[in-house]
Write a protein that holds these residues in place. Structure first.
Motif, PDB file in Angstrom:
ATOM      1  N   LEU A 385       7.434  -4.244   4.678  1.00 52.51           N
ATOM      2  CA  LEU A 385       7.304  -2.982   3.956  1.00 52.51           C
ATOM      3  C   LEU A 385       8.642  -2.267   3.828  1.00 52.51           C
ATOM      4  CD1 LEU A 385       3.997  -1.659   5.579  1.00 52.51           C
ATOM      5  CD2 LEU A 385       4.257  -2.847   3.395  1.00 52.51           C
ATOM      6  N   ARG A 386       8.766  -1.486   2.780  1.00 55.80           N
ATOM      7  CA  ARG A 386       9.950  -0.663   2.544  1.00 55.80           C
ATOM      8  C   ARG A 386       9.489   0.733   2.131  1.00 55.80           C
ATOM      9  NH1 ARG A 386      11.293  -4.532   4.570  1.00 55.80           N
ATOM     10  NH2 ARG A 386      12.966  -6.012   4.073  1.00 55.80           N
ATOM     11  N   GLY A 387      10.291   1.740   2.469  1.00 57.32           N
ATOM     12  CA  GLY A 387       9.953   3.093   2.064  1.00 57.32           C
ATOM     13  C   GLY A 387      10.085   4.060   3.216  1.00 57.32           C
ATOM     14  N   PRO A 388       9.652   5.301   3.010  1.00 62.95           N
ATOM     15  CA  PRO A 388       9.792   6.338   4.033  1.00 62.95           C
ATOM     16  C   PRO A 388       8.939   6.027   5.264  1.00 62.95           C
ATOM     17  CG  PRO A 388       8.486   7.146   2.197  1.00 62.95           C
ATOM     18  CD  PRO A 388       9.040   5.833   1.774  1.00 62.95           C
ATOM     19  N   GLU A 391       5.584   8.374   6.232  1.00 63.02           N
ATOM     20  CA  GLU A 391       4.386   8.162   5.423  1.00 63.02           C
ATOM     21  C   GLU A 391       3.753   6.810   5.720  1.00 63.02           C
ATOM     22  OE1 GLU A 391       3.427   7.486   0.692  1.00 63.02           O
ATOM     23  OE2 GLU A 391       5.069   8.823   1.267  1.00 63.02           O
ATOM     24  N   ILE A 392       4.581   5.766   5.791  1.00 58.14           N
ATOM     25  CA  ILE A 392       4.059   4.410   5.983  1.00 58.14           C
ATOM     26  C   ILE A 392       3.479   4.240   7.380  1.00 58.14           C
ATOM     27  CG2 ILE A 392       4.754   1.993   6.168  1.00 58.14           C
ATOM     28  CD1 ILE A 392       6.730   2.548   3.859  1.00 58.14           C
ATOM     29  N   VAL A 393       4.182   4.729   8.402  1.00 56.43           N
ATOM     30  CA  VAL A 393       3.696   4.586   9.778  1.00 56.43           C
ATOM     31  C   VAL A 393       2.395   5.359   9.966  1.00 56.43           C
ATOM     32  CG1 VAL A 393       4.189   5.167  12.189  1.00 56.43           C
ATOM     33  CG2 VAL A 393       5.949   4.092  10.769  1.00 56.43           C
ATOM     34  N   ARG A 394       2.316   6.566   9.390  1.00 63.49           N
ATOM     35  CA  ARG A 394       1.086   7.352   9.506  1.00 63.49           C
ATOM     36  C   ARG A 394      -0.088   6.599   8.891  1.00 63.49           C
ATOM     37  NH1 ARG A 394       2.234  11.190   6.300  1.00 63.49           N
ATOM     38  NH2 ARG A 394       3.700  12.211   7.710  1.00 63.49           N
ATOM     39  N   GLU A 395       0.113   6.032   7.705  1.00 61.16           N
ATOM     40  CA  GLU A 395      -0.969   5.301   7.037  1.00 61.16           C
ATOM     41  C   GLU A 395      -1.383   4.067   7.837  1.00 61.16           C
ATOM     42  OE1 GLU A 395      -1.837   2.915   2.853  1.00 61.16           O
ATOM     43  OE2 GLU A 395      -0.103   4.249   3.007  1.00 61.16           O
ATOM     44  N   LEU A 396      -0.397   3.308   8.341  1.00 60.69           N
ATOM     45  CA  LEU A 396      -0.708   2.119   9.139  1.00 60.69           C
ATOM     46  C   LEU A 396      -1.440   2.488  10.421  1.00 60.69           C
ATOM     47  CD1 LEU A 396       2.561   0.001   8.820  1.00 60.69           C
ATOM     48  CD2 LEU A 396       0.316  -0.558   7.883  1.00 60.69           C
ATOM     49  N   ALA A 397      -1.026   3.577  11.061  1.00 61.41           N
ATOM     50  CA  ALA A 397      -1.661   3.990  12.314  1.00 61.41           C
ATOM     51  C   ALA A 397      -3.133   4.306  12.101  1.00 61.41           C
ATOM     52  CB  ALA A 397      -0.928   5.195  12.904  1.00 61.41           C
ATOM     53  N   PHE A 398      -3.461   4.995  11.002  1.00 60.37           N
ATOM     54  CA  PHE A 398      -4.864   5.305  10.737  1.00 60.37           C
ATOM     55  C   PHE A 398      -5.639   4.051  10.357  1.00 60.37           C
ATOM     56  CE2 PHE A 398      -3.384   9.730  10.511  1.00 60.37           C
ATOM     57  CZ  PHE A 398      -4.353  10.316  11.312  1.00 60.37           C
ATOM     58  N   ARG A 399      -4.982   3.115   9.682  1.00 56.26           N
ATOM     59  CA  ARG A 399      -5.636   1.829   9.400  1.00 56.26           C
ATOM     60  C   ARG A 399      -5.962   1.083  10.686  1.00 56.26           C
ATOM     61  NH1 ARG A 399      -2.121  -1.198   4.771  1.00 56.26           N
ATOM     62  NH2 ARG A 399      -2.222   0.389   3.134  1.00 56.26           N
ATOM     63  N   GLN A 400      -5.091   1.263  11.671  1.00 54.85           N
ATOM     64  CA  GLN A 400      -5.290   0.581  12.955  1.00 54.85           C
ATOM     65  C   GLN A 400      -6.188   1.366  13.894  1.00 54.85           C
ATOM     66  OE1 GLN A 400      -1.559  -0.662  14.657  1.00 54.85           O
ATOM     67  NE2 GLN A 400      -0.907  -1.699  12.801  1.00 54.85           N
ATOM     68  N   GLY A 401      -6.828   2.412  13.378  1.00 54.43           N
ATOM     69  CA  GLY A 401      -7.857   3.091  14.159  1.00 54.43           C
ATOM     70  C   GLY A 401      -7.415   4.327  14.894  1.00 54.43           C
ATOM     71  N   VAL A 425       3.620   7.669  15.415  1.00 51.37           N
ATOM     72  CA  VAL A 425       3.569   8.546  14.244  1.00 51.37           C
ATOM     73  C   VAL A 425       4.525   9.722  14.433  1.00 51.37           C
ATOM     74  CG1 VAL A 425       2.101  10.151  12.956  1.00 51.37           C
ATOM     75  CG2 VAL A 425       1.230   7.884  13.570  1.00 51.37           C
ATOM     76  N   ARG A 426       4.510  10.338  15.615  1.00 48.15           N
ATOM     77  CA  ARG A 426       5.399  11.470  15.863  1.00 48.15           C
ATOM     78  C   ARG A 426       6.860  11.063  15.747  1.00 48.15           C
ATOM     79  NH1 ARG A 426       8.212  13.237  20.078  1.00 48.15           N
ATOM     80  NH2 ARG A 426       7.254  11.843  21.599  1.00 48.15           N
ATOM     81  N   LEU A 427       7.201   9.903  16.321  1.00 45.42           N
ATOM     82  CA  LEU A 427       8.586   9.437  16.253  1.00 45.42           C
ATOM     83  C   LEU A 427       9.011   9.181  14.802  1.00 45.42           C
ATOM     84  CD1 LEU A 427       8.587   6.988  19.292  1.00 45.42           C
ATOM     85  CD2 LEU A 427       9.881   9.109  19.115  1.00 45.42           C
ATOM     86  N   ALA A 428       8.098   8.614  14.008  1.00 40.81           N
ATOM     87  CA  ALA A 428       8.421   8.348  12.599  1.00 40.81           C
ATOM     88  C   ALA A 428       8.622   9.648  11.838  1.00 40.81           C
ATOM     89  CB  ALA A 428       7.303   7.516  11.960  1.00 40.81           C
ATOM     90  N   GLU A 429       7.803  10.664  12.138  1.00 39.75           N
ATOM     91  CA  GLU A 429       7.941  11.955  11.460  1.00 39.75           C
ATOM     92  C   GLU A 429       9.248  12.640  11.855  1.00 39.75           C
ATOM     93  OE1 GLU A 429       3.175  12.955  10.952  1.00 39.75           O
ATOM     94  OE2 GLU A 429       4.298  13.757  12.660  1.00 39.75           O
ATOM     95  N   GLU A 430       9.645  12.506  13.108  1.00 41.68           N
ATOM     96  CA  GLU A 430      10.905  13.096  13.554  1.00 41.68           C
ATOM     97  C   GLU A 430      12.116  12.352  13.011  1.00 41.68           C
ATOM     98  OE1 GLU A 430      10.597  12.982  17.768  1.00 41.68           O
ATOM     99  OE2 GLU A 430       9.228  14.712  17.909  1.00 41.68           O
ATOM    100  N   PHE A 431      11.941  11.048  12.723  1.00 39.53           N
ATOM    101  CA  PHE A 431      13.061  10.215  12.287  1.00 39.53           C
ATOM    102  C   PHE A 431      13.550  10.583  10.891  1.00 39.53           C
ATOM    103  CE2 PHE A 431      14.435   6.194  10.169  1.00 39.53           C
ATOM    104  CZ  PHE A 431      15.647   6.069  10.826  1.00 39.53           C
ATOM    105  N   ASP A 432      12.629  10.809   9.977  1.00 45.35           N
ATOM    106  CA  ASP A 432      12.986  11.207   8.611  1.00 45.35           C
ATOM    107  C   ASP A 432      13.941  10.210   7.958  1.00 45.35           C
ATOM    108  OD1 ASP A 432      12.933  12.723   6.331  1.00 45.35           O
ATOM    109  OD2 ASP A 432      14.622  13.981   6.943  1.00 45.35           O
ATOM    110  N   GLY A 433      13.516   8.939   7.940  1.00 39.41           N
ATOM    111  CA  GLY A 433      14.312   7.892   7.307  1.00 39.41           C
ATOM    112  C   GLY A 433      13.411   6.778   6.830  1.00 39.41           C
ATOM    113  N   ASP A 434      14.031   5.632   6.455  1.00 38.79           N
ATOM    114  CA  ASP A 434      13.223   4.530   5.933  1.00 38.79           C
ATOM    115  C   ASP A 434      12.731   3.634   7.066  1.00 38.79           C
ATOM    116  OD1 ASP A 434      15.359   2.983   6.710  1.00 38.79           O
ATOM    117  OD2 ASP A 434      16.038   2.550   4.692  1.00 38.79           O
ATOM    118  N   VAL A 435      11.859   2.683   6.682  1.00 42.95           N
ATOM    119  CA  VAL A 435      11.199   1.815   7.654  1.00 42.95           C
ATOM    120  C   VAL A 435      12.206   1.000   8.453  1.00 42.95           C
ATOM    121  CG1 VAL A 435       9.764  -0.251   7.844  1.00 42.95           C
ATOM    122  CG2 VAL A 435       8.965   1.685   6.492  1.00 42.95           C
TER     123      VAL A 435
END
Length: 611
Positions: A385-388, A391-401, A425-435
């Motif tokens: 995957l590529r992108g922010p 957003e991507i980590v949050r979506e994957l985390a909810f997919r994983q339950g 998810v928190r770490l990804a939101e704090e990171f503010d960068g790409d995957v």
């Protein structure tokens, strides 16, 4: 007497150890407290059985629970001149019997997890993402009680499986079906098949009785029904059993283990010799004095550890202590990092210290966020995957339950997985960068130092180990004892943690202090403000502003307001008006994690109100 060095076998033993060593025949129950020289005692006893002519080495078998422990027994016995006796795990001994009488039993599963992951994919909804380890533990709980998928539901009683009982039975049945279809065996199969072999074959039973005539079982408090059934068949109507263990360290009840087999030995064999080992060679008097305060509530067979080492430092006990700072202080005082351990109740807590140690440059080893289910599955999905990242980590985390609210009754591994997903998810939101950058950050921050540094372990994994310095954070309600845990077993787990320390011990907490602290006689609560002063402060604009800030943070973090800070802490903040992180850290109720999470934001709020 055979050609062994009798003087060396008996050298250095205290009177209780020597009494056990010289008791070479008949049933023997050794109640061995933590750090009392248990392994020394049983290896010397086996050597003395051989040296005195009580048994030839070929007729002796010593059984324990890990290959490492069995290897240690063999190594020490070789050093004493004893060869050709068997020291192994229950499972290895069972496998040897099956191969001897039935040939190759088939391919043995090293882990249930791969098969259970495939089965888990067929479960509905969020259950699909439960850790395979939780499902494996449940199957082991059942198999160690000799249950089948057909008898499982009727035997549950008060036991709560990690998923609804009907789904749990479905997983159990499908696991057994697939295992049989693929010609696989797990470790419980080895024991069950060995039991059936000896129950059904007079020839096999007679051969075992002729071959093995003296039995030593180490860590006997960890025996379960299935293992006891096998041991009973090995013994037959004989009584040549040495059972060694400590009911104060019985911490595996969730797998079906019970200290009752150890404690009941004198009732089973009324002529049994019982020896208590209480002289401790591991810990200072100060460490033991603290640990012994739990003894009146541990039940079982009374044992009070007595010190043999000189005085050391007093244990450091208090709320909100900085674990990383304490590690640095001990290291500056000459203690190697490898001789320190931070012991926590669940794997989810280790990542908190992985981050703290990474930020302060302290190498660490042991459990790792990246090695656990949540991060492994997430990293696998992120490869393509590529992108922010947020957003991507949050979506994957909810997919994983990932659950918005985590119920208390989840299994420990699922609680850990949920905490890990939320952290990612928190770490990804704090990171503010790409995957790509986020993945690199995770490896940098959570990649452990290979084989060096402070040990980060759960309390269960620490059993049988020891360090110069042990740090026990999060000794608080909901963590130790954990919400789903049996309080008696959780208390023993705390006792195990305390008794791992040789010279230095730190105990701290951040939330509501554990009931075990009161049992230690520790005044766990931070000194509150006088009631009248606090009542006045709670009506001030400063506290009202802090309450509004707390509510906003709680909503943003999706936690109750009291999880951020309680009213007493807000009153303390208003009274002290800290201006720096160091001053903030001195406020009762603000520990390292809350300082890291809320510190800068909180200081900004305090400064804005002061202006």
């Amino acid at each position: 007497m055979l050609d062994l060095d009798a003087e060396r076998i008996l050298a250095g033993l205290n009177p209780e150890q020597r009494a056990a060593v010289e008791s070479t025949r008949g049933p023997l129950c050794i109640l061995a407290g933590a750090g009392t020289g248990k392994t020394t005692t049983i290896t010397r006893r086996i050597a003395w059985q051989v040296a005195s002519g009580a048994f030839p080495p070929e007729q002796i078998i010593a059984v324990t629970f890990t290959d490492k422990a069995a290897g240690e027994l063999r190594s020490r016995l070789r050093a004493l001149g004893v060869e050709r006796m068997r020291a192994s795990t229950f499972h290895s001994a069972a496998l040897a019997l099956l191969r001897h009488f039935e040939g190759d039993p088939g391919r043995i599963l090293g882990s249930k997890a791969p098969l259970l992951r495939r089965i888990g994919n067929s479960l509905p909804g969020a259950y699909r993402f439960r850790p395979a380890g939780d499902l494996a533990t449940e199957i082991e709980w059942a198999r160690n009680r000799r249950l089948t998928p057909e008898t499982y539901l009727d035997a549950l009683g008060d036991h709560e499986p990690p998923i609804p009982p009907d789904l749990s039975r479905r997983v159990f049945g499908e696991y057994e079906r697939r295992k049989a279809a693929e010609g696989l065996l797990d470790f419980e199969d080895l024991l069950e098949r060995a039991v059936r072999l000896l129950e059904e074959s007079d020839e096999a039973r007679a051969a075992v009785h002729n071959r093995w005539r003296a039995f030593t079982v180490d860590e006997y408090q960890d025996v379960n029904l299935l293992q006891q059934a096998l041991l009973d068949l090995w013994l037959g109507d004989r009584d040549e059993l040495c059972a060694v263990g400590d009911d104060y360290q019985a911490i595996y009840g969730f797998t079906g283990a019970s200290a009752e087999w150890l404690l009941a030995l004198p009732r089973r064999f009324p002529h049994a010799h019982v020896v208590r080992l209480e002289r401790n060679y591991r810990s200072t008097p100060q460490v033991l004095e603290l640990a012994n305060r739990l003894v009146p509530r541990l039940g079982g067979s009374a044992k009070t550890l007595t010190p043999t080492l000189p005085d050391g430092a007093e244990p450091v006990v208090g709320p909100g202590l900085d674990v990383a700072a304490h590690v640095r202080e001990l290291h500056a005082g000459g203690i190697p990092l490898e001789e320190m351990a931070v012991l926590v109740r669940t794997n989810a807590r280790t990542s908190e210290f992985e981050e703290a140690f990474h930020e302060t440059g302290i190498p660490f080893q042991g459990a790792s966020l990246l090695a656990r289910d949540a991060a492994r599955q997430l990293l696998k999905a992120l490869r393509s995957l590529r992108g922010p990242a947020a957003e991507i980590v949050r979506e994957l985390a909810f997919r994983q339950g990932l659950l918005a609210e985590v119920p208390d009754k989840l299994g420990e591994r699922e609680q850990t997985r949920q905490a890990d997903l939320a952290r990612l998810v928190r770490l990804a939101e704090e990171f503010d960068g790409d995957v790509g950058g986020f993945v690199a950050l995770l490896h940098e921050r959570f990649g452990e130092s290979a084989g060096r540094g402070v040990h980060l372990l759960t309390l269960h994994r620490a059993k049988g180990l020891e360090w110069e310095a042990v740090l026990l954070p999060r000794v608080e309600e909901g963590e130790l004892p954990i919400r789903r845990g049996a309080v008696e077993e959780e208390r023993r787990l705390f006792y195990v943690g305390l008794t791992r320390a040789k010279r230095h011990l730190l105990v701290t907490w951040e939330g509501r202090p554990s009931r075990f602290l009161a049992e230690l006689g520790v005044r766990a609560a931070a000194p509150p403000l006088p009631k009248r002063e606090r009542a006045v402060l709670e009506q001030t604009p400063a506290v009202q502003a802090l309450r509004e800030w707390r509510l906003a943070r709680a909503r943003a973090d999706e936690v109750p307001a009291y999880v951020v800070f309680n009213d007493r802490t807000l009153a303390e903040l208003a009274a002290r008006t800290p201006r720096t992180l160091a001053e903030l850290a001195a406020v009762p109720g603000i520990g390292p994690a809350k300082l890291e999470r809320y510190g800068p934001d909180l200081l900004a709020q305090l400064a804005a109100h002061a202006a």
